[in-house]
Motif scaffolding. Structure first.
Motif, PDB file in Angstrom:
ATOM      1  N   ASN A  67      64.312  46.157  19.460  1.00  0.00           N
ATOM      2  CA  ASN A  67      65.569  46.832  19.133  1.00  0.00           C
ATOM      3  C   ASN A  67      66.333  45.888  18.185  1.00  0.00           C
ATOM      4  N   SER A 214      64.124  54.112  22.612  1.00  0.00           N
ATOM      5  CA  SER A 214      64.795  52.822  22.871  1.00  0.00           C
ATOM      6  C   SER A 214      64.749  52.404  24.335  1.00  0.00           C
ATOM      7  N   ASN A 216      65.271  51.047  27.679  1.00  0.00           N
ATOM      8  CA  ASN A 216      66.338  50.155  28.148  1.00  0.00           C
ATOM      9  C   ASN A 216      66.470  48.930  27.263  1.00  0.00           C
ATOM     10  N   LYS A 218      67.952  46.474  25.012  1.00  0.00           N
ATOM     11  CA  LYS A 218      69.272  46.172  24.448  1.00  0.00           C
ATOM     12  C   LYS A 218      69.060  45.573  23.062  1.00  0.00           C
ATOM     13  N   SER A 219      70.138  45.463  22.309  1.00  0.00           N
ATOM     14  CA  SER A 219      70.056  44.896  20.973  1.00  0.00           C
ATOM     15  C   SER A 219      69.422  43.499  21.025  1.00  0.00           C
ATOM     16  N   GLN A 221      66.490  42.827  22.121  1.00  0.00           N
ATOM     17  CA  GLN A 221      65.410  42.754  23.113  1.00  0.00           C
ATOM     18  C   GLN A 221      64.154  43.428  22.574  1.00  0.00           C
TER      19      GLN A 221
END
Ligand code: URA
Length: 237
Positions: A67, A214, A216, A218-219, A221
């Motif tokens: 991500n 996407s 779970n 996070k940005s 990850q």
């Protein structure tokens, strides 16, 4: 098969420009033979030697879904030393991203050292759908939506929109949140599409590549793709 200078740059050892210079100057050997022709193709089994240093081989294929945060470059190396998507993945493999997301675009990007899969995913004939959420200026009218759905001409070629939804409208700020699925790999294509409708993109994020979403992540990850997912991606050919 990948171009020699690309593999060299992806290794992080040198920039693409430096790689080209080294090749032209006869400083690079492939399987013990000096290669001075730019664009020579190599594969993961070839031994590449740059001024006496052997680049690590990639016999094991690796596949990641990242991500991507904003202000990260979608390439294996950057002349300006900005963070790249490859920096996020903890591996020694020579990864490179499949396709591109703009510096200011966030969201999903696949990284791999498997050139064959990268080619399958990047080739327009395989029509891999990608879904984006765009925050755009203004509120779309019926004419805009009809134009989007029937495909907008960008630089002489129509962008095929597979799906389109308005997720939200902010009447006070005059912005909209739209979800668009396209089968298209050209650079900046979503921005160009909305710009041509006079609704410039303010923020852009990719939330889906084919069946990968996407989840779970996070940005910043990432996760490894499962063998099942890799096989499924291969089957999109
Ligand atoms: N389209 C764009 O305009 N930018 C991206 O990063 C991806 C698709």
């Amino acid at each position: 098969m990948e171009r020699l200078q690309k593999v060299m740059a992806a290794s992080g050892l040198v920039s693409r420009r430096k790689a080209e210079e080294l090749i032209k100057n006869g400083k690079v050997k492939v399987n013990g033979v000096i290669i001075s022709k730019l664009g020579t193709k190599v594969n993961g089994n070839d031994t590449i030697e740059v001024e006496g240093t052997i680049l690590k081989k990639d016999n094991v294929k690796e596949y990641y879904l990242l991500n991507k945060p904003r202000k990260v470059i979608s390439s294996a190396s950057d002349d300006k030393n900005r963070p790249t998507v490859v920096d996020y993945i903890d591996t020694d493999a020579r990864l490179y991203p499949v396709g591109r997301l703009d510096y200011d675009t966030t969201g999903l990007i696949i990284l791999t050292n498997d050139g064959e899969l990268a080619n399958i995913l990047a080739h327009p004939k395989n029509k891999i759908p990608k879904t984006y959420i765009a925050k755009i200026e203004g509120l779309l009218n019926k004419d805009d939506i009809d134009r989007l759905k029937s495909g907008i001409m960008i630089e002489g070629r129509k962008v095929f929109v597979q799906d389109f939804k308005i997720r939200d409208k902010d009447f006070a700020k005059k912005t909209s949140l739209v979800e668009v699925t396209i089968i298209e790999g050209r650079n900046h294509i979503v921005k160009k599409m909305f710009a041509s409708l006079h609704h410039p993109v303010i923020r852009l994020s990719r939330i889906k590549i084919a069946f990968l979403s996407s989840d779970n992540l996070k940005s910043g990850q990432y996760r490894k793709l499962s063998i099942k997912e890799v096989k499924k991606l291969y089957s999109l050919k």
